[in-house]
Scaffold this active site. Structure first.
Site, PDB file in Angstrom:
ATOM      1  N   ASP A 175       0.826  -1.213   0.000  1.00  0.00           N
ATOM      2  CA  ASP A 175       0.000   0.000   0.000  1.00  0.00           C
ATOM      3  C   ASP A 175       0.860   1.263   0.000  1.00  0.00           C
ATOM      4  O   ASP A 175       2.070   1.209   0.304  1.00  0.00           O
ATOM      5  CB  ASP A 175      -0.873  -0.019   1.261  1.00  0.00           C
ATOM      6  CG  ASP A 175      -2.304   0.366   0.963  1.00  0.00           C
ATOM      7  OD1 ASP A 175      -2.480   1.281   0.144  1.00  0.00           O
ATOM      8  OD2 ASP A 175      -3.214  -0.241   1.545  1.00  0.00           O
ATOM      9  N   ASP A 208     -10.648   1.550  -3.563  1.00  0.00           N
ATOM     10  CA  ASP A 208     -11.191   1.101  -2.274  1.00  0.00           C
ATOM     11  C   ASP A 208     -12.699   1.009  -2.336  1.00  0.00           C
ATOM     12  O   ASP A 208     -13.322   0.499  -1.419  1.00  0.00           O
ATOM     13  CB  ASP A 208     -10.792   2.079  -1.158  1.00  0.00           C
ATOM     14  CG  ASP A 208      -9.456   1.694  -0.541  1.00  0.00           C
ATOM     15  OD1 ASP A 208      -8.903   0.653  -0.919  1.00  0.00           O
ATOM     16  OD2 ASP A 208      -8.962   2.455   0.325  1.00  0.00           O
TER      17      ASP A 208
HETATM   18  C1  GLA Z   1      -5.813   1.195   2.134  1.00  0.00           C
HETATM   19  C2  GLA Z   1      -6.155   0.125   1.139  1.00  0.00           C
HETATM   20  C3  GLA Z   1      -7.195  -0.801   1.729  1.00  0.00           C
HETATM   21  C4  GLA Z   1      -6.654  -1.401   3.005  1.00  0.00           C
HETATM   22  C5  GLA Z   1      -6.258  -0.291   3.962  1.00  0.00           C
HETATM   23  C6  GLA Z   1      -5.552  -0.828   5.182  1.00  0.00           C
HETATM   24  O1  GLA Z   1      -6.891   2.075   2.316  1.00  0.00           O
HETATM   25  O2  GLA Z   1      -6.576   0.657  -0.066  1.00  0.00           O
HETATM   26  O3  GLA Z   1      -7.532  -1.808   0.812  1.00  0.00           O
HETATM   27  O4  GLA Z   1      -5.549  -2.207   2.712  1.00  0.00           O
HETATM   28  O5  GLA Z   1      -5.395   0.645   3.353  1.00  0.00           O
HETATM   29  O6  GLA Z   1      -5.222   0.150   6.067  1.00  0.00           O
END
Ligand code: GLA
Length: 700
Positions: free
Chosen positions: A439, A503
């Site tokens: 990430d 997301d």
């Molecule tokens: C980001 C990612 C999510 C998840 C969160 C975890 O927002 O896009 O899919 O992995 O971090 O904190």
């Protein structure tokens, strides 16, 4: 040196010419056949009133010294002097589909190297570099790529967005002036356009001309379309260099991130087809079937309870999931997003015996195991930050600018780089981890190393880190995530095996997002999950059938607590999983087709195999129809002379029909490709937020 160089491949031609020492791109676009004469007359326009007395051909370098009055290709100086260049071609070498041009400016003392390569799909890759051949430093402000656009290219298409709502298309007319889509986030970003496309007014998915460019880069960048007052228009891109970010010492060279340029005569789908083929031909493109994935994030968030996870794993295995991913929360003091980031050591409170037993349980159930990292970031409340507060990227004296309670680690600092590499690598060595989701949850801004701007070097550092991880752990797959789709670009693509598209797991939003991310990236690289309902990002409730049909067109997965679902949902997920596995060869290697559907309330799109024998389409009713019947379903790219068996299928359950009796073909009909393309079939009336799959299989 030859006056004219002509490359021709994949329906695309590039003609370069040498004009008074300058390199001119005389043509980039449609194939123009074998050239037996010079085409110089095609660019020799009138000399107008109130103009330079001679025709000016500034060429690729776009220099004022050669009469160019728009934005230049290179901008920089030597301590305030030598800003204006006049490069002369010193060498052109052609070998096969590759041209290499060397340009020299002996006064400014720079050497430029331009490399052009046209692949079999017609994708032009250009890599330009500039070297300081002087004896003092040269400050480079900008070094751009520009390609000519014909006058009939009258519009631009690019993409804008934000967290959870990436890649919204914006199409507008080209007018005189400069149109810039820039990204200053230090990562490509949610608002990153991924491509700039020029088109004609009538260009659609299926037809019309389009000229598209993308940049192989994950740092700051800009895409531009410029029309100057004399009507000349061009499309360009460059890395954005922050002030002083690149100061070339004697003999130092700056190599710009590669430009990928595509021309298509067959619309926006022609552009995707070329990009997809180019991407698929890379040696690093994943070869293994894309495993059906279950990511725990929306199922458990930070609630890492082994019993819960096991219960999810149990049902996941029953459904047919092939890879289970443990997301954020397994390390350090990471019980929320406020602490622990940067400490890549298994949290003993949550996982007293480490990850060994959970991984072996998951492996025993026949699934791969994946783990989440965010190695470029650190929480201030972490052991790493307490030990090395000086390892974060910022500019001295400015207060720290937290974003999601995170700061950015300075990976251009060798000690910080090796710390992250070793800690992550140690986890990958200790535990049999098949896959990591990496990430990048914040922007990289105000980022300096020893007060010098560091976004470029930070970007190169993450590429190095990914390569090193893959070298040490050769079977490792990496997913690029940045709060969803904030790092989806043609730079990081060579180091990763999957992109987390957004997301936002709401299927209605995903229909649009996947449609436009797929403009450049092929579906097998796009993570598409069935999320929970109501959706966590929108609060919208959507049927499993719609969510599952939407998630099928990508590297499919689930992000939902399946230990709590009904037995009907479980059965539907099983048949859907089996369908995905049975058809992923087609979904992941075929040609993507978006039909120019006559009703703006619905999408009709699909994938067809190369032999035109087998296709799967999706008809998705997004919003209510305005007329009684949605528009007729007409298909594309079928063989007009062959017969096809067509039927609707519902691997995750039927959609909600709003009708007394459906069209007769849903249960099966045989028609020729020509009939299906020219006349088509009546669309069933579906409730909004519903979709069905249409299988089209050649029958003779
Ligand atoms: C980001 C990612 C999510 C998840 C969160 C975890 O927002 O896009 O899919 O992995 O971090 O904190």
């Amino acid at each position: 040196m030859k006056e004219q160089t002509h490359l021709s491949r994949g329906g695309v031609d590039l003609v370069l010419a040498l004009v008074d020492g300058a390199l001119v791109i005389e043509h980039w676009g449609a194939a123009i056949g074998k050239l037996t004469t010079s085409i110089s007359a095609t660019r020799e326009r009138s000399i107008s009133n109130s103009a330079f007395d001679n025709r000016q051909f500034s060429g690729v370098m776009r220099e004022q010294s050669r009469g160019w009055l728009g934005n230049p290709t290179i901008s920089g100086h030597r301590n305030g002097k030598f800003w204006s260049t006049k490069f002369e071609v010193s060498n052109i070498a052609t070998s096969g589909d590759h041209v290499e041009v060397v340009l020299l400016d002996s006064q400014v003392q720079l050497e430029i190297n331009l490399r052009f390569n046209l692949d079999e799909y017609g994708v032009l890759t250009q890599v330009n570099s500039v070297k300081n051949i002087g004896s003092d430093s040269y400050t480079l402000n900008n070094f751009a790529y520009w390609l000519p656009l014909p006058d009939r290219a009258s519009q631009t298409l690019d993409f804008a967005g934000r967290w959870s709502n990436e890649r919204n298309p914006q199409r507008r007319d080209i007018a005189t002036g400069l149109w810039v889509r820039d990204s200053h986030e230090g990562r490509s970003g949610h608002n990153f356009t991924i491509a700039e496309i020029a088109l004609t007014e009538n260009t659609s998915f299926a037809s019309g001309e389009a000229w598209a460019i993308s940049l192989a880069w994950s740092g700051n960048s800009q895409f531009m379309v410029e029309r100057i007052w004399d009507r000349t228009q061009s499309i360009g891109a460059s890395e954005i260099l922050l002030p002083g970010e690149v100061i070339l010492q004697p003999n130092e060279k700056y190599e710009a991130p590669a430009l990928k340029a595509v021309y298509s005569k067959s619309g926006l789908d022609g552009i995707s087809e070329k990009f997809h083929s180019h991407i698929r031909a890379r040696s690093v493109h994943p070869k293994k079937a894309r495993p059906l994935t279950l990511n725990m994030w929306e199922a458990i968030y930070f609630d890492h309870d082994a019993r819960k996870i096991n219960a999810i794993a149990e049902v996941a295995a029953e459904i047919g999931v092939e890879r289970l991913v443990l997301d954020d929360g397994w390390f350090g003091a990471r019980r929320s997003d406020r602490a622990g980031l940067g400490d890549w050591i298994v949290n003993k409170e949550v996982w007293p015996n480490g990850l060994t037993s959970i991984i072996s349980d998951i492996h025993d159930k026949g699934m791969e195991f994946g783990l989440w990292f965010e190695g470029e970031m650190v929480n201030q409340d972490s052991d790493l930050y307490r030990a090395h507060p000086d390892w974060v990227l910022n500019t001295g004296g400015h207060s720290e600018n937290n974003w999601r309670h995170e700061l950015v680690l300075d990976l251009t600092n060798a000690a910080a780089f090796s710390h992250v590499l070793e800690q992550v690598s140690a986890v990958l060595t200790e535990f049999p981890i098949d896959y990591i989701k990496w990430d990048h949850n914040r922007v990289v801004v105000d980022a300096s190393h020893n007060l010098q701007a560091a976004v470029r070097n930070q970007t190169l550092a993450i590429y190095r880190l990914f390569s090193e991880l893959k070298k040490r752990h050769p079977k490792l797959e990496i997913e690029s995530c940045a709060s969803g789709g904030g790092r989806v670009d043609l730079g990081v693509i060579d180091y990763v095996d999957r992109f987390w598209v957004s997301d936002n797991n709401d299927a209605l939003e995903r229909q649009r997002n996947q449609r436009w991310t797929g403009q450049i990236i092929p579906p097998e690289l796009l993570g598409t999950h069935i999320g929970p309902t109501p959706g966590h990002q929108t609060g919208r409730s959507l049927s499993l059938s719609f969510r599952a049909t939407t998630a099928l067109f990508g590297h499919a997965g689930i992000e939902w607590d399946v230990s709590k679902i009904s037995s009907d949902d479980k059965t539907a997920l099983k048949t859907w999983a089996a369908y995905y596995k049975a058809n992923r060869d087609l979904l992941h290697t075929g040609k993507s087709i978006r039909i120019d559907y006559a009703d703006e309330n619905a999408y009709l799109y699909g994938v067809i195999d190369r032999k035109r024998e087998r296709a799967i389409f999706s008809f998705a009713q997004l919003t209510p129809t305005t007329a009684v019947h949605p528009a007729q379903l007409t298909f594309r790219d079928l063989n007009p002379e062959k017969n096809y068996q067509v039927k609707a299928v519902y691997p995750a359950g039927a959609p909600l029909f709003m009708l007394i009796e459906p069209p007769t073909w849903l249960t099966g009909v045989t028609l020729s490709g020509a009939v299906l393309m020219e006349i088509g079939l009546p669309a069933p009336i579906l409730a909004p937020e519903n979709a069905l799959l249409i299988e089209i299989n050649q029958s003779n």
